[in-house]
Design a protein around this motif. Structure first.
Motif, PDB file in Angstrom:
ATOM      1  N   GLY A 142     -77.126-119.057  11.336  1.00  0.00           N
ATOM      2  CA  GLY A 142     -76.916-120.298  12.092  1.00  0.00           C
ATOM      3  C   GLY A 142     -75.476-120.594  12.474  1.00  0.00           C
ATOM      4  N   GLY A 143     -74.799-119.623  13.072  1.00  0.00           N
ATOM      5  CA  GLY A 143     -73.421-119.850  13.530  1.00  0.00           C
ATOM      6  C   GLY A 143     -73.315-121.014  14.513  1.00  0.00           C
ATOM      7  N   ALA A 144     -74.358-121.221  15.305  1.00  0.00           N
ATOM      8  CA  ALA A 144     -74.339-122.331  16.268  1.00  0.00           C
ATOM      9  C   ALA A 144     -74.281-123.664  15.514  1.00  0.00           C
ATOM     10  CB  ALA A 144     -75.582-122.283  17.155  1.00  0.00           C
ATOM     11  N   ARG A 145     -75.091-123.762  14.458  1.00  0.00           N
ATOM     12  CA  ARG A 145     -75.105-125.000  13.657  1.00  0.00           C
ATOM     13  C   ARG A 145     -73.728-125.246  13.043  1.00  0.00           C
ATOM     14  NH1 ARG A 145     -75.456-125.108   8.553  1.00  0.00           N
ATOM     15  NH2 ARG A 145     -76.497-123.083   8.359  1.00  0.00           N
ATOM     16  N   VAL A 146     -73.121-124.179  12.526  1.00  0.00           N
ATOM     17  CA  VAL A 146     -71.804-124.335  11.888  1.00  0.00           C
ATOM     18  C   VAL A 146     -70.764-124.765  12.924  1.00  0.00           C
ATOM     19  CG1 VAL A 146     -70.014-123.198  10.519  1.00  0.00           C
ATOM     20  CG2 VAL A 146     -72.418-122.638  10.115  1.00  0.00           C
ATOM     21  N   MET A 147     -70.795-124.181  14.113  1.00  0.00           N
ATOM     22  CA  MET A 147     -69.839-124.598  15.155  1.00  0.00           C
ATOM     23  C   MET A 147     -70.010-126.082  15.470  1.00  0.00           C
ATOM     24  SD  MET A 147     -69.457-121.510  17.974  1.00  0.00           S
ATOM     25  CE  MET A 147     -67.847-121.926  18.687  1.00  0.00           C
ATOM     26  N   ILE A 148     -71.269-126.533  15.539  1.00  0.00           N
ATOM     27  CA  ILE A 148     -71.526-127.949  15.841  1.00  0.00           C
ATOM     28  C   ILE A 148     -71.002-128.822  14.703  1.00  0.00           C
ATOM     29  CG2 ILE A 148     -73.332-129.691  16.170  1.00  0.00           C
ATOM     30  CD1 ILE A 148     -75.018-127.358  17.465  1.00  0.00           C
ATOM     31  N   GLU A 149     -71.304-128.429  13.458  1.00  0.00           N
ATOM     32  CA  GLU A 149     -70.836-129.199  12.295  1.00  0.00           C
ATOM     33  C   GLU A 149     -69.313-129.274  12.242  1.00  0.00           C
ATOM     34  OE1 GLU A 149     -74.621-128.120   9.384  1.00  0.00           O
ATOM     35  OE2 GLU A 149     -72.671-127.194   8.987  1.00  0.00           O
ATOM     36  N   GLU A 150     -68.667-128.213  12.723  1.00  0.00           N
ATOM     37  CA  GLU A 150     -67.198-128.212  12.696  1.00  0.00           C
ATOM     38  C   GLU A 150     -66.595-128.862  13.945  1.00  0.00           C
ATOM     39  OE1 GLU A 150     -65.713-124.322  11.601  1.00  0.00           O
ATOM     40  OE2 GLU A 150     -66.895-124.315   9.751  1.00  0.00           O
ATOM     41  N   GLY A 151     -67.447-129.466  14.768  1.00  0.00           N
ATOM     42  CA  GLY A 151     -66.913-130.295  15.849  1.00  0.00           C
ATOM     43  C   GLY A 151     -66.963-129.717  17.251  1.00  0.00           C
ATOM     44  N   LEU A 152     -67.784-128.694  17.466  1.00  0.00           N
ATOM     45  CA  LEU A 152     -67.855-128.076  18.796  1.00  0.00           C
ATOM     46  C   LEU A 152     -67.959-129.109  19.921  1.00  0.00           C
ATOM     47  CD1 LEU A 152     -68.220-125.607  20.726  1.00  0.00           C
ATOM     48  CD2 LEU A 152     -70.658-125.707  20.208  1.00  0.00           C
ATOM     49  N   SER A 334     -93.007-116.648  19.276  1.00  0.00           N
ATOM     50  CA  SER A 334     -92.908-117.197  17.910  1.00  0.00           C
ATOM     51  C   SER A 334     -91.660-116.737  17.155  1.00  0.00           C
ATOM     52  CB  SER A 334     -94.169-116.873  17.108  1.00  0.00           C
ATOM     53  OG  SER A 334     -94.417-115.487  17.155  1.00  0.00           O
ATOM     54  N   GLY A 335     -90.751-116.051  17.828  1.00  0.00           N
ATOM     55  CA  GLY A 335     -89.440-115.753  17.246  1.00  0.00           C
ATOM     56  C   GLY A 335     -88.557-116.991  17.317  1.00  0.00           C
ATOM     57  N   ALA A 336     -87.367-116.920  16.715  1.00  0.00           N
ATOM     58  CA  ALA A 336     -86.469-118.082  16.698  1.00  0.00           C
ATOM     59  C   ALA A 336     -85.074-117.681  17.147  1.00  0.00           C
ATOM     60  CB  ALA A 336     -86.407-118.677  15.308  1.00  0.00           C
ATOM     61  N   GLU A 337     -84.236-118.685  17.374  1.00  0.00           N
ATOM     62  CA  GLU A 337     -82.900-118.448  17.955  1.00  0.00           C
ATOM     63  C   GLU A 337     -82.058-119.668  17.618  1.00  0.00           C
ATOM     64  OE1 GLU A 337     -79.783-118.040  19.808  1.00  0.00           O
ATOM     65  OE2 GLU A 337     -80.976-116.485  20.774  1.00  0.00           O
ATOM     66  N   ASP A 338     -80.822-119.459  17.165  1.00  0.00           N
ATOM     67  CA  ASP A 338     -80.060-120.625  16.715  1.00  0.00           C
ATOM     68  C   ASP A 338     -79.429-121.421  17.849  1.00  0.00           C
ATOM     69  OD1 ASP A 338     -77.705-119.310  17.312  1.00  0.00           O
ATOM     70  OD2 ASP A 338     -76.785-119.675  15.358  1.00  0.00           O
ATOM     71  N   PHE A 339     -79.553-120.973  19.091  1.00  0.00           N
ATOM     72  CA  PHE A 339     -79.136-121.806  20.229  1.00  0.00           C
ATOM     73  C   PHE A 339     -79.935-123.118  20.226  1.00  0.00           C
ATOM     74  CE2 PHE A 339     -79.279-122.858  24.891  1.00  0.00           C
ATOM     75  CZ  PHE A 339     -77.932-123.141  25.032  1.00  0.00           C
ATOM     76  N   ALA A 340     -81.086-123.087  19.533  1.00  0.00           N
ATOM     77  CA  ALA A 340     -81.910-124.295  19.386  1.00  0.00           C
ATOM     78  C   ALA A 340     -81.103-125.459  18.811  1.00  0.00           C
ATOM     79  CB  ALA A 340     -83.111-123.993  18.495  1.00  0.00           C
ATOM     80  N   PHE A 341     -80.127-125.177  17.928  1.00  0.00           N
ATOM     81  CA  PHE A 341     -79.291-126.259  17.370  1.00  0.00           C
ATOM     82  C   PHE A 341     -78.478-126.930  18.468  1.00  0.00           C
ATOM     83  CE2 PHE A 341     -79.728-123.650  13.425  1.00  0.00           C
ATOM     84  CZ  PHE A 341     -80.228-124.644  12.576  1.00  0.00           C
ATOM     85  N   MET A 342     -77.988-126.130  19.422  1.00  0.00           N
ATOM     86  CA  MET A 342     -77.217-126.717  20.520  1.00  0.00           C
ATOM     87  C   MET A 342     -78.135-127.567  21.402  1.00  0.00           C
ATOM     88  SD  MET A 342     -74.346-123.905  21.535  1.00  0.00           S
ATOM     89  CE  MET A 342     -73.416-123.031  20.256  1.00  0.00           C
ATOM     90  N   LEU A 343     -79.370-127.063  21.610  1.00  0.00           N
ATOM     91  CA  LEU A 343     -80.311-127.818  22.449  1.00  0.00           C
ATOM     92  C   LEU A 343     -80.832-129.076  21.751  1.00  0.00           C
ATOM     93  CD1 LEU A 343     -82.336-124.969  24.220  1.00  0.00           C
ATOM     94  CD2 LEU A 343     -80.513-126.397  25.163  1.00  0.00           C
ATOM     95  N   GLU A 344     -80.648-129.168  20.439  1.00  0.00           N
ATOM     96  CA  GLU A 344     -80.984-130.428  19.751  1.00  0.00           C
ATOM     97  C   GLU A 344     -79.959-131.507  20.093  1.00  0.00           C
ATOM     98  OE1 GLU A 344     -83.320-129.788  15.559  1.00  0.00           O
ATOM     99  OE2 GLU A 344     -81.150-129.552  15.509  1.00  0.00           O
ATOM    100  N   LYS A 345     -78.736-131.065  20.419  1.00  0.00           N
ATOM    101  CA  LYS A 345     -77.645-132.019  20.666  1.00  0.00           C
ATOM    102  C   LYS A 345     -77.445-132.306  22.147  1.00  0.00           C
ATOM    103  CE  LYS A 345     -76.313-132.125  16.334  1.00  0.00           C
ATOM    104  NZ  LYS A 345     -76.725-133.294  15.553  1.00  0.00           N
ATOM    105  N   LYS A 346     -77.671-131.293  22.989  1.00  0.00           N
ATOM    106  CA  LYS A 346     -77.387-131.422  24.415  1.00  0.00           C
ATOM    107  C   LYS A 346     -78.561-130.895  25.222  1.00  0.00           C
ATOM    108  CE  LYS A 346     -73.177-132.729  23.577  1.00  0.00           C
ATOM    109  NZ  LYS A 346     -72.699-134.085  23.942  1.00  0.00           N
ATOM    110  N   PRO A 347     -78.810-131.486  26.404  1.00  0.00           N
ATOM    111  CA  PRO A 347     -79.857-130.911  27.249  1.00  0.00           C
ATOM    112  C   PRO A 347     -79.383-129.565  27.770  1.00  0.00           C
ATOM    113  CG  PRO A 347     -78.684-132.649  28.419  1.00  0.00           C
ATOM    114  CD  PRO A 347     -78.152-132.641  27.012  1.00  0.00           C
ATOM    115  N   GLY A 348     -80.315-128.672  27.987  1.00  0.00           N
ATOM    116  CA  GLY A 348     -79.910-127.366  28.474  1.00  0.00           C
ATOM    117  C   GLY A 348     -81.082-126.440  28.600  1.00  0.00           C
ATOM    118  N   ALA A 349     -80.790-125.166  28.830  1.00  0.00           N
ATOM    119  CA  ALA A 349     -81.865-124.195  29.020  1.00  0.00           C
ATOM    120  C   ALA A 349     -81.417-122.810  28.583  1.00  0.00           C
ATOM    121  CB  ALA A 349     -82.294-124.164  30.485  1.00  0.00           C
TER     122      ALA A 349
END
Ligand SMILES: [Zn+2]
Ligand SMILES: [Zn+2]
Length: 397
Positions: A142-152, A334-349
């Motif tokens: 979850g590098g995306a989550r960590v970047m967000i937590e650190e203030g991305l 049914s696979g997963a991807e951590d870009f989902a963390f960014m899409l929880e915060k911002k609209p996108g595709a």
């Protein structure tokens, strides 16, 4: 506006291929992408793009302002990490790092975004700001989550964010996307059934957690069949069972551990799986005179594409390869991807770009030791990013 077909970037193809193969040859895993990150930093700076380093250790954000005034900002994201896997390819740019391999094509993702950054830096004919986000550790940590937590997003506001992944099985020159849930949430769970155990010949003198665990494993699929609405999808799979001692087959163990994965496509179904797994484990354990200790670990959320940004992504892909080569309503995976963390915060595709068919002699699937990112699509992906920036920021003065 100019339509950026891959041909318009053809002059960059050899250079991008060299970058991609260099990264492929030197794969680095989660939060250790030092060399890769240095390549990204050097390239961005050499094109005059301002960079910020250090988010989630090796993360990099390159910021480019258009030469026309505009307030709108967008984030384009690529992942940089490799997998813990021994490469079996024998070409000259195969991994030189034992048990590390770019088997998911993140070498290609990083290179395609660099290709777009180079082009946009040379012709910043847009109004607003583009943040090129290069993240570490997509695979599992979850590098995306960590970047967000650190203030991305506090440091780099983005009105919208976009991601892209290559997909074996989709021919080159094609894209696929859908609005709404496109990839699943990926969680893990663990239940420990505790009883008394005892002599295998005298089960009546104690309680047997193996018997309880067996019932739980069968009953668990009833959560999908009876609790999840028919219009929704979810997966529960057991990945590990442990209990007893192989040398003592006449002993009923006092503890049995069952663990597995849970996938779903909405926060509501995800919460339902979490709740029902624990309820079912407790109920079945109680009926068998045992106790259950349940744990549920939320890892990656479902990846949910926003409607408006998905149509822009479809338009950008259509400009790149022609509308007939874009599937705008691909089935969810049914696979997963951590870009989902960014899409929880911002609209996108998040869009999939074809890496080639999987017929014999064709492209191997991601995470295979024989997989390779297809260099043919480097300029296709870069052109998509350029078209997307033009659509997002082209006219917004
Ligand atoms: Zn992967
Ligand atoms: Zn991947």
């Amino acid at each position: 506006m100019t339509r950026f077909t891959p041909d318009l970037l053809a002059a960059d193809h050899a250079g991008l291929t060299a970058i991609r193969r260099d990264i492929h040859r030197h794969p680095e895993t989660a939060f250790e992408e030092q060399r890769t990150s240095q390549i990204v930093a050097d390239k961005l700076q050499s094109w005059g793009i301002e960079i910020h380093r250090g988010l989630a250790k090796t993360g990099i954000v390159g910021t480019l302002k258009g030469n026309r005034p505009g307030q709108k900002t967008i984030g384009l994201r690529a992942d940089m990490d490799a997998l813990h896997l021994q490469e079996k390819n024998e070409f000259e740019y195969a991994s030189v790092n034992a048990n590390k391999m770019h088997a998911c094509g993140h070498d290609g993702h990083t290179t395609m975004l660099l290709g777009a950054a180079k082009h946009l830096a040379a012709s910043p004919d847009f109004a607003g700001t583009v943040h090129f986000i290069f993240q570490p550790a997509e695979e599992g940590l979850g590098g995306a989550r960590v970047m967000i937590e650190e203030g991305l997003f506090d440091q780099f506001n983005c009105d919208a964010v976009y991601g892209m992944h290559n997909m074996p099985g989709i021919p080159t020159g094609r894209f696929a996307i859908r609005s709404g849930a496109m990839l699943a949430s990926s969680d893990s769970w663990q239940v420990t059934f505790k009883g008394t155990g005892g002599h295998g010949a005298m089960p009546d003198r104690g309680t047997d957690p193996t018997y309880v665990a067996a019932q739980f494993i069968v009953a668990m699929q009833g959560i999908i069949g009876r609790n999840v609405a028919p219009s929704q999808a979810a997966v529960l799979s057991v990945g590990h069972i442990a209990g007893g001692n192989a040398g003592s087959t006449n002993v009923i163990p006092s503890e049995v551990l069952v663990s597995g994965t849970a996938r779903s496509f909405s926060p509501a179904v995800r919460a339902l799986l979490e709740r029902r797994l624990a309820e079912l484990a407790a109920g079945i354990a109680q009926a068998g005179g045992c106790a259950a200790e349940s744990k549920y670990f939320r890892r990656y959320p479902a990846l949910i594409n926003a409607v408006e940004q998905t149509s822009l992504a479809v338009e950008a892909a259509a400009l790149t390869v022609g509308r007939e080569n874009v599937e705008p309503n691909t089935p969810p995976i049914s696979g997963a991807e951590d870009f989902a963390f960014m899409l929880e915060k911002k609209p996108g595709a998040y869009i999939m770009i074809g890496n080639g068919g999987t017929e014999e002699g064709g492209c191997h699937n991601v995470h295979s030791p024989l997989y390779d990112f297809n260099d043919e699509i480097l300029t296709t992906g870069a052109a998509y990013w350029v078209n997307l920036v033009q659509l997002e920021l082209g006219d917004s003065a």
